[in-house]
Design an enzyme around this catalytic site. Structure first.
Site, PDB file in Angstrom:
ATOM      1  N   GLU A  39     -40.930 -66.757 -38.124  1.00  0.00           N
ATOM      2  CA  GLU A  39     -39.713 -67.556 -38.237  1.00  0.00           C
ATOM      3  C   GLU A  39     -38.780 -67.219 -37.074  1.00  0.00           C
ATOM      4  O   GLU A  39     -38.403 -66.065 -36.885  1.00  0.00           O
ATOM      5  CB  GLU A  39     -38.997 -67.304 -39.562  1.00  0.00           C
ATOM      6  N   GLU A  58     -34.113 -66.166 -52.145  1.00  0.00           N
ATOM      7  CA  GLU A  58     -34.440 -67.353 -51.360  1.00  0.00           C
ATOM      8  C   GLU A  58     -34.501 -66.901 -49.919  1.00  0.00           C
ATOM      9  O   GLU A  58     -33.473 -66.624 -49.296  1.00  0.00           O
ATOM     10  CB  GLU A  58     -33.391 -68.447 -51.571  1.00  0.00           C
ATOM     11  N   LYS A  94     -20.669 -61.797 -51.321  1.00  0.00           N
ATOM     12  CA  LYS A  94     -20.660 -61.072 -50.057  1.00  0.00           C
ATOM     13  C   LYS A  94     -20.867 -62.068 -48.929  1.00  0.00           C
ATOM     14  O   LYS A  94     -21.891 -62.741 -48.849  1.00  0.00           O
ATOM     15  CB  LYS A  94     -21.751 -60.005 -50.003  1.00  0.00           C
ATOM     16  N   CYS A 130     -33.477 -72.491 -43.273  1.00  0.00           N
ATOM     17  CA  CYS A 130     -34.628 -71.865 -43.935  1.00  0.00           C
ATOM     18  C   CYS A 130     -35.784 -72.843 -44.095  1.00  0.00           C
ATOM     19  O   CYS A 130     -36.943 -72.444 -44.115  1.00  0.00           O
ATOM     20  CB  CYS A 130     -34.218 -71.327 -45.299  1.00  0.00           C
TER      21      CYS A 130
END
Length: 493
Positions: free
Chosen positions: A385, A253, A178, A287
């Site tokens: 974040e 993740e 995807k 990340c």
């Protein structure tokens, strides 16, 4: 809008539109203009892709292909990716705003991941068990799981495709990828290499669309055996909820808020360069971005003087230009989120040392390299974040203190440690709760090394040979080697 490029999805070896004709637009973040149009997959499209993958897994040429033959397909895919790195890198840069010099290099280096997993394909082995019973020969064989749903975000998408489908295909699985709704183009162009590399129809399928219905239909599909997801914790919760429908194995993740720790004995020039790479590389849209900087109080002033001077000279601009050092953020939503959080941090007492605003003269979603000195650990920005070029800075006195600060977070993906002391390096590597520790370096990857997080940064690992175990499961085989009849059937041996 005749200059808008149109893409199609790859399902069962065919390039197709969404079954209902639905599309969505992709905006070039450097210009703010629509540049491509992508199919919006329906639940029926996803079902077709998963069923194609299941057919390819259970019958047809892929199911009968030997491991060495699978490896040859992966090696060819890697070769083609290296050949097309300029084109794919340019597409990714236009679609995401990442610098061409990075996307081009990354696409070329990612070929090494496919070459690595090509070599792994015929190295998957079971074992013979020294069983505690006479006349029985017992062994295990590792077998592929089936259909893998791989959900990939827009950032570093070709890299994340490689670490997901590389081991999945080497092990004999089939895949439905995807693509992110924020930037699908590079992955869809990558799909053009699949058939050329020799993969039969249905082995790799690529769908594009939003979380609902596309992502939901994929991660809850009854024929999906494993879900490999990279993204944010909010979407991950939906994935886990959806997986209750199919009991698929799941690896996550997720995001990070990684500490970057500099001790008083560190090489300051090297640490400054490492910190800049860790937070301003890729415009902070990583990340593993080293977004929490902890400086020993003895070197903090000198360090910040050097770093703010360098940050202020970073050349912001067109990601396709070779001289550019930092491009735009991928989405308007990111930009607005960062602006809100920086303003809130200032209201809580943070001090802007450099940056803190949109640069003048640029029309895209740009934001200046920003360094904030935070007086306390409990400022919201310290553990939020941002996915952008914003660095929070704090000072520390002792090793024990900075370990506590570094571990005081919901996240646990990566950490950077700069010190010349070998003993301290070992102590810190053990004490910091993160899945990746970089010592006197930062943001380094290799197909040989695994990565992944702990706590709110997810679970499971990607890359490295160990990924081959994640995409296979053991089957235990018991063989009776005696010619004698079986004993009492009502007594278990």
């Amino acid at each position: 809008m005749t200059d808008v490029k149109r893409y199609k999805m790859l399902i069962d070896g065919e390039w197709v539109d969404a079954s209902d004709g639905g599309t969505f637009d992709s905006v070039n973040p450097a210009t703010g203009r629509v540049w491509s149009r992508v199919p919006e997959a329906t639940a029926a499209d996803v079902d077709r892709a998963v069923r194609a993958a299941d057919r390819a897994f259970t019958s047809g040429p892929w199911a009968a292909m030997l491991p060495t033959q699978r490896g040859k397909c992966l090696r060819k895919l890697g070769d083609l990716l290296a050949e097309k790195s300029e084109q794919l890198g340019r597409t990714e840069s236009i679609d995401t705003g990442k610098m061409l010099k990075e996307t081009r290099w990354q696409a070329k280096y990612i070929a090494e991941f496919f070459h690595f997993y090509a070599g792994c394909a015929d190295k998957i082995a079971g074992e013979t068990l020294p069983i505690d019973k006479p006349d029985l020969f017992v062994f295990t064989r590792r077998e592929p799981l089936g259909v893998v749903a791989a959900v990939v975000p827009w950032n570093s998408q070709l890299f994340l495709v490689a670490v997901k489908i590389g081991p999945a295909l080497a092990a004999g699985n089939t895949v439905v990828l995807k693509a992110s709704e924020h930037a699908s183009a590079a992955m869809l162009e990558f799909g053009e290499l699949i058939e050329e590399a020799g993969f039969p129809p249905g082995v790799v399928n690529i769908v594009s669309g939003h979380g609902d219905p596309c992502g939901k239909a994929l991660t809850s599909h009854p024929l999906v055996a494993r879900i490999s997801f990279t993204g944010g914790p909010g979407a991950a919760r939906h994935v886990l909820y959806n997986s209750a429908e199919n009991f698929a194995e799941v690896s996550l993740e997720l995001g990070g808020k990684s500490p970057f720790i500099v001790f008083e004995d560190a090489d300051i020039e090297s640490a400054v360069n490492g910190s800049i790479a860790g937070i301003f590389g890729a415009t902070g849209q990583s990340c593993v971005a080293g977004s929490r900087l902890y400086l020993h109080e003895d070197i903090a002033d000198a360090f910040l003087e050097k770093m703010t001077a360098l940050a202020g000279r970073i050349l912001i601009g067109d990601p396709l230009a070779e001289e550019t050092q930092m491009g735009p953020l991928c989405t308007t939503g990111q930009l607005e989120h960062i602006e809100r959080e920086v303003a809130h941090a200032v209201s809580e007492g943070a001090k802007i040392l450099t940056g803190g605003k949109r640069p003048g003269g640029l029309s895209g979603t740009y934001y200046e390299p920003t360094i904030l000195e935070c007086p306390r650990q409990d400022l919201r920005i310290v553990d939020t974040e941002l996915f952008g070029p914003v660095l929070s800075v704090q000072r520390f006195r002792t090793e024990e203190e900075v370990i506590g600060l570094a571990n005081d977070t919901r996240h646990g993906l990566a950490a950077g440690i700069f010190t010349r002391s070998g003993a301290r390096q070992m102590r810190m590597a053990k004490a910091i709760r993160a899945g990746i520790i970089w010592i006197n370096t930062y943001r380094v990857v290799s197909p040989i090394a695994e990565f992944g997080g702990v706590k709110g940064s997810g679970y499971g690992r990607e890359s490295g040979f160990q990924a081959m175990w994640d995409y296979t499961r053991p089957k235990t085989v018991w063989v009776n080697t005696s010619d004698a009849p079986m004993a009492n059937p009502f007594v278990m041996r």
